[in-house]
Design a protein around this motif. Structure first.
Motif, short mmCIF file in Angstrom:
data_model
loop_
_atom_site.label_atom_id
_atom_site.label_comp_id
_atom_site.label_asym_id
_atom_site.label_seq_id
_atom_site.Cartn_x
_atom_site.Cartn_y
_atom_site.Cartn_z
N ASN A 84 11.94 4.45 -13.12
CA ASN A 84 11.32 5.14 -14.24
C ASN A 84 12.07 4.94 -15.55
O ASN A 84 11.85 5.65 -16.52
CB ASN A 84 11.18 6.65 -13.95
N HIS A 85 12.97 3.97 -15.58
CA HIS A 85 13.60 3.54 -16.83
C HIS A 85 13.53 2.02 -16.85
O HIS A 85 14.47 1.34 -16.44
CB HIS A 85 15.04 4.02 -16.91
N TYR A 109 4.22 -4.12 -8.64
CA TYR A 109 3.85 -2.71 -8.41
C TYR A 109 4.16 -2.32 -6.97
O TYR A 109 4.65 -1.22 -6.70
CB TYR A 109 2.36 -2.51 -8.67
N ALA A 110 3.83 -3.20 -6.06
CA ALA A 110 4.17 -3.07 -4.65
C ALA A 110 4.18 -4.48 -4.09
O ALA A 110 3.47 -5.37 -4.59
CB ALA A 110 3.15 -2.21 -3.91
N GLY A 111 4.97 -4.71 -3.07
CA GLY A 111 5.03 -6.07 -2.55
C GLY A 111 5.80 -6.18 -1.25
O GLY A 111 6.56 -5.28 -0.90
N VAL A 112 5.59 -7.30 -0.58
CA VAL A 112 6.31 -7.64 0.63
C VAL A 112 6.64 -9.13 0.57
O VAL A 112 5.75 -9.95 0.29
CB VAL A 112 5.50 -7.34 1.91
N SER A 124 7.25 0.18 -6.56
CA SER A 124 7.90 0.51 -7.82
C SER A 124 7.39 1.84 -8.37
O SER A 124 6.28 2.27 -8.08
CB SER A 124 7.66 -0.60 -8.85
N GLY A 125 8.21 2.45 -9.22
CA GLY A 125 7.81 3.67 -9.92
C GLY A 125 8.18 4.93 -9.18
O GLY A 125 8.84 4.92 -8.14
N HIS A 152 4.42 5.48 -13.24
CA HIS A 152 4.07 6.39 -12.14
C HIS A 152 3.25 5.63 -11.09
O HIS A 152 2.29 4.93 -11.42
CB HIS A 152 3.27 7.58 -12.67
N ILE A 153 3.64 5.77 -9.85
CA ILE A 153 2.99 5.02 -8.77
C ILE A 153 1.55 5.49 -8.60
O ILE A 153 1.22 6.65 -8.85
CB ILE A 153 3.78 5.18 -7.46
#
Length: 571
Positions: A84-85, A109-112, A124-125, A152-153
């Protein structure tokens, strides 16, 4: 294989890499991979700093720009998630992940991804209930609200991750899964962070979205940061179907500061015959393809499809055929191409340009991946004028709740919109904890400040910390993918070698009531480190005259992820 795990980075790449190099020499080991659990602060230039939600006095370039410009190269392959920074405009260029600099990879944002056969995922987030059901509608130039809500997620990312069926070895999140503290030494946590007691007792400390993912993914390891405290836990999951029960070892780490426990070395058993570099994960790419039509750039509430008779499709788990199609699209080569390229003007410390506007440009890495897999580049769609003001992006098969369902309760179990009682808690003005912590150390013992300055000068003169100045944490051995029914032993960390600052005077409940947002606001009582690292140089030491007149605000963290300022509570 040795993996280093780091908590909150805060742009201190030089110090993190120097610390790892010292440990490698001291312990005669070689670290092959660094995982960072958020607040990475990949700030490329002055324009990026305007897209980072931190107090103005902390909007500094730090050291990432050196790695972006090519002045330096990361000595260790580094993988990170967002916190968040962050320089949000930079990370949004790489929504599906990509290189932010040579040898430094962002999970998106999201990953594998895979490294030497080890399956590594992340989100993330941080969680905020009032933004959780919205699409990614924030794009530069940000306003004061979107500057914070951008990190924010969202439920769409959690929905994607919940389509994963194959085992995950390591997962990273910035904030903690809700309830994880019940599986570790809660008493020790509350001794270090007294102000967390109310959230712990009411089971509101942590992210409900991460809690869902933990229950679904059941990874061997889960690493987090955010609360600036080292905390370990072991969670035994109930068995799924006829499979043996799985176990997750959880570890949260501190931020990169002197005398803080921000780094952990993990022993990982790599898979025989695996590739040497980072690889795409076929299952994850197939999930991205199958859920592409669900992508949205609208702020209106939305719920993922469910088996309730209202959706033609609700199961987006990829088949083996879908994964084979992804592999075919990549011509059988899952290696992540090293195709980093600079997309903004470089920072020149000799000629600073404080008037440089934030960039909103596409990234060739994302463009290439989207073209290969048929994905939508949300950033390009909006920044090139396809959507003004974070408007609507309609796609085939998408269903939206714009016509009023925002007032309806979410059918998705991670929605906790009723938990937040503050309309805009992010507007709270705080005295950042970094400055307060330095002040606390000066107040502990008469003459301590002088001793600290002398110690810092000695460290600056030396090429490395003195022998014995680091108490290396014990290592954790990553179990094989198939978990054993028996509960593995929790990390047995040695006691710190340095003296602990004296406790500050305890606060009354009334005092905590009016001080409402700082993770280390309790003075970090007993928050000591198992590792002493390179000190800040003498020019970074804060003088009493430099204290801000802004009132110091501490928090008692009432509903930390729903009603309290998450991003400033983090730092």
């Amino acid at each position: 294989m040795k993996i280093a795990v780091e908590g909150c980075c805060h742009g201190e790449l030089d110090k993190i890499y120097e610390t790892i190099a010292f440990l490698e020499k001291k312990e005669e080991v070689k670290v092959e991979l660094l995982l960072c659990c958020g607040d990475f602060q990949a700030v490329r230039n002055e324009g990026d700093m305007k897209c980072m939600a931190v107090p103005a006095k902390y909007k500094t370039m730090q050291t990432f720009y050196k790695y972006y410009s090519g002045e330096k190269k990361a000595p260790i392959l580094t993988v990170f998630i967002g916190g968040n920074h962050e320089a949000s405009n930079h990370l949004q260029e790489l929504a599906y992940g990509g290189w932010v600099a040579p040898n430094i990879y962002y999970l998106g944002y999201a990953g594998v991804i895979r490294y030497k056969g080890i399956r590594i995922g992340g989100a993330s987030g941080i969680f905020k209930s009032h933004d959780y059901r919205r699409g990614h509608h924030e794009f530069p130039p940000y306003n004061p609200d979107t500057l914070r809500s951008v990190y924010h997620i969202r439920n769409i990312e959690v929905f994607k991750l919940k389509q994963i069926q194959m085992p995950i070895d390591i997962f990273m999140s910035h904030d903690w899964p809700r309830g994880i503290y019940r599986h570790g030494s809660t008493g020790e946590l509350l001794r270090k962070k007294k102000f967390l007691r109310q959230e712990v007792e009411s089971n509101t400390l942590g992210s409900p979205a991460a809690e869902e993912l933990l229950a679904h993914l059941q990874p061997n390891y889960w690493f987090s940061a955010h609360l600036h405290v080292k905390f370990a836990a072991v969670m035994q999951h109930p068995p799924k179907a006829n499979a043996a029960p799985r176990v997750t070892k959880f570890l949260s780490l501190d931020k990169c500061l002197p005398h803080r426990e921000f780094l952990q070395i993990v022993d990982v058993q790599e898979r025989p015959g695996s590739s040497e570099g980072l690889e795409y994960d076929p299952e994850w790419l197939a999930i991205l393809k199958s859920t592409n039509s669900l992508q949205r750039t609208t702020p209106h509430p939305w719920n993922p499809p469910e088996n309730n008779g209202l959706h033609e499709r609700w199961d987006f788990r990829p088949s083996e055929a879908a994964m084979m199609k992804v592999i075919e699209a990549l011509s059988g080569d899952l290696s992540i191409p090293e195709n980093f390229s600079q997309t903004v003007p470089l920072y020149d410390p000799n000629r600073p340009n404080n008037h440089l506007p934030p960039s909103c440009s596409t990234n060739p890495q994302t463009t290439e991946l989207c073209a290969t897999l048929g994905l939508t580049d949300l950033y390009a769609h909006v920044c090139q004028g396809g959507d003004e003001g974070g408007g609507r992006m309609m796609q085939a098969g998408e269903e939206d709740d714009e016509e009023g369902s925002g007032d309806e309760p979410s059918e998705y179990p991670t929605d906790t919109s009723g938990m937040s009682s503050s309309i805009n808690p992010d507007e709270i003005t705080i005295e950042d904890e970094w400055e307060e912590e330095e002040g606390e150390e000066k107040e502990v013992v008469m003459g301590e400040e002088k001793g600290e300055e002398e110690e810092k000068e000695e460290v600056v003169k030396a090429d490395k910390p003195p022998v014995g100045g680091v108490n290396t944490p014990s290592r954790m051995v990553l179990p094989l993918p198939k978990s054993s029914p028996s509960l593995p032993n929790i990390m047995d960390l040695p006691p710190p070698s340095h003296s602990t600052p004296a406790e500050r005077h305890s606060q009354s409940a009334a005092d905590r009531e009016e001080h409402c947002d700082e993770d280390d606001g309790d003075g970090d009582d007993g928050d000591v480190s198992a590792m002493r690292v390179l000190k800040r140089s003498s020019d970074e030491i804060e003088t009493p005259s430099s204290k801000s007149t802004t009132p110091k605000i501490k928090r008692r963290n009432q509903v930390i992820y729903t009603a309290v300022d998450d991003e400033e509570g983090e730092d």
